[in-house]
Design a protein around this motif. Structure first.
Motif, short mmCIF file in Angstrom:
data_model
loop_
_atom_site.label_atom_id
_atom_site.label_comp_id
_atom_site.label_asym_id
_atom_site.label_seq_id
_atom_site.Cartn_x
_atom_site.Cartn_y
_atom_site.Cartn_z
N LEU A 10 -10.55 50.17 -37.42
CA LEU A 10 -9.44 49.71 -37.05
C LEU A 10 -8.96 48.11 -37.55
O LEU A 10 -8.27 47.82 -37.84
CB LEU A 10 -9.58 49.58 -35.43
N LEU A 11 -10.21 47.48 -37.67
CA LEU A 11 -10.03 46.13 -38.40
C LEU A 11 -9.71 46.23 -39.69
O LEU A 11 -8.90 45.36 -40.17
CB LEU A 11 -11.46 45.35 -38.37
N ALA A 14 -5.76 47.17 -39.52
CA ALA A 14 -4.93 45.98 -39.11
C ALA A 14 -4.96 44.80 -40.15
O ALA A 14 -3.76 44.25 -40.38
CB ALA A 14 -5.81 45.61 -37.87
N LEU A 17 -2.51 46.25 -42.86
CA LEU A 17 -1.20 45.85 -42.22
C LEU A 17 -0.68 44.56 -42.19
O LEU A 17 0.66 44.33 -42.51
CB LEU A 17 -1.04 46.62 -40.90
N CYS A 18 -1.66 43.72 -41.96
CA CYS A 18 -1.16 42.09 -42.02
C CYS A 18 -0.75 41.79 -43.69
O CYS A 18 0.09 41.10 -43.72
CB CYS A 18 -2.25 41.15 -41.49
N TRP A 30 1.16 35.95 -41.56
CA TRP A 30 0.55 37.34 -41.70
C TRP A 30 -0.33 37.37 -42.81
O TRP A 30 -1.56 37.93 -42.62
CB TRP A 30 1.64 38.39 -42.39
N ARG A 33 -3.43 35.90 -40.59
CA ARG A 33 -3.86 37.03 -39.88
C ARG A 33 -5.07 37.82 -40.62
O ARG A 33 -5.81 38.30 -40.08
CB ARG A 33 -2.90 37.66 -39.03
N GLY A 34 -4.17 38.20 -41.74
CA GLY A 34 -5.21 39.12 -42.47
C GLY A 34 -6.58 38.52 -43.13
O GLY A 34 -7.26 39.54 -42.92
N LEU A 37 -8.73 38.98 -40.16
CA LEU A 37 -9.16 40.17 -39.91
C LEU A 37 -10.16 40.60 -40.93
O LEU A 37 -11.08 41.54 -40.54
CB LEU A 37 -7.89 41.27 -39.64
N THR A 41 -13.90 42.00 -40.08
CA THR A 41 -14.24 43.32 -40.72
C THR A 41 -15.62 43.22 -41.45
O THR A 41 -16.32 44.11 -41.11
CB THR A 41 -13.12 43.87 -41.63
#
Length: 61
Positions: A10-11, A14, A17-18, A30, A33-34, A37, A41
């Motif tokens: 999931l990380l 995500a 996607l960011c 973004w 945030r990426g 994440l 991860t």
């Protein structure tokens, strides 16, 4: 162990996607945030491998 795989997956999704949102919008929020994440991860992956190593060590002892 399933929990570690789920969190890792999931990380990773995500984070991807960011970064995709950053490429689409060019808004730096973004990208930040990426990066956060991806850091989490890597921490989750380190925890996952630590659990695997500890399980192997427990079997040897």
């Amino acid at each position: 162990m399933f929990l570690f795989r789920l969190v890792f997956g999931l990380l990773l999704v995500a984070g991807l996607l960011c970064f995709a949102m950053y490429l689409g919008t060019r808004q730096p929020v973004w990208r930040r945030r990426g990066i956060v994440l991806v850091k989490w991860t890597l921490i989750a992956a380190a925890g996952f491998f630590a659990v695997l190593i500890l399980e192997r060590l427990a079997m040897l002892l």
